[in-house]
Design an enzyme around this catalytic site. Structure first.
Site, short mmCIF file in Angstrom:
data_model
loop_
_atom_site.label_atom_id
_atom_site.label_comp_id
_atom_site.label_asym_id
_atom_site.label_seq_id
_atom_site.Cartn_x
_atom_site.Cartn_y
_atom_site.Cartn_z
N ASP A 12 142.84 65.22 129.27
CA ASP A 12 142.00 66.04 128.40
C ASP A 12 141.26 67.00 129.32
OD1 ASP A 12 140.61 66.97 126.15
OD2 ASP A 12 138.95 65.60 126.54
N GLU A 72 146.37 68.58 126.98
CA GLU A 72 146.02 69.30 125.76
C GLU A 72 146.04 70.80 126.01
OE1 GLU A 72 143.22 67.88 122.39
OE2 GLU A 72 142.01 69.00 123.82
N ASP A 145 136.03 61.86 126.53
CA ASP A 145 137.13 62.59 127.18
C ASP A 145 138.25 61.63 127.58
OD1 ASP A 145 135.53 65.33 127.82
OD2 ASP A 145 134.29 63.58 128.21
#
Length: 169
Positions: A12, A72, A145
């Protein structure tokens, strides 16, 4: 871990905190190996913070030896300054993965939400709940996260499984 397990590193992207999760995936089984965040203190200079991300993520890759990574895709909100910093941290992560020979897949936030919860606009609480359920954890990973990184890795494991299932037909 079995011989057929795939090690997946979920990332992330973030500048102050970059979440990561290492999953072992074998057919329908998913096992969380590691889950945390790389932190960069605000007191460090901008270049030093990027270096810290590079070094710490490099240590994680060296320790767990993932063959695949899922990261991501960038989502640009209203704060352009933050988005640029996140983009640069993401670039550092992608460069490192490429240098280490780890294959990289990118997923949009809505694709991750859809793969993990079945709903592309799921809230953080719903994603955390499903991460906990799918990985049989006693609690949602912290910080957020790290849980998001686990969701990204789960998304990749599901997408890989779907692509190989469809290829066999």
């Amino acid at each position: 871990m079995g011989m057929n397990d795939r090690l997946i590193l979920g990332i992330d992207p973030g500048f102050g905190r970059m979440g990561y999760a290492v999953l072992a995936a074998a057919e329908n089984d998913l096992h969380l190996i590691a889950c945390d965040a790389v932190m960069t203190p605000m007191a460090l200079s901008y270049p030093r913070r990027l270096q810290r991300i590079y070094e710490q993520l490099g240590e994680i890759i060296a320790q767990y030896q993932p063959a695949e990574a899922a990261i991501e895709a960038l989502f640009f909100g209203k704060n352009v300054t933050t988005a640029i910093a996140v983009a640069q941290a993401r670039g550092v992560a992608m460069l490192l993965l490429e240098q280490r020979g780890v294959s990289i897949a990118e997923y949009t936030p809505s694709a991750v939400k859809l793969a993990v919860t079945g709903y592309g606009a799921a809230r953080k609480e719903q994603i955390g709940y499903m991460v906990r359920q799918l990985l049989h954890l006693p609690a949602v990973p912290k910080p957020d996260d790290a849980a998001d990184a686990a969701a990204i890795a789960i998304c990749h494991a599901h997408m890989f499984r779907l692509s190989t299932t469809n290829a066999v037909k």
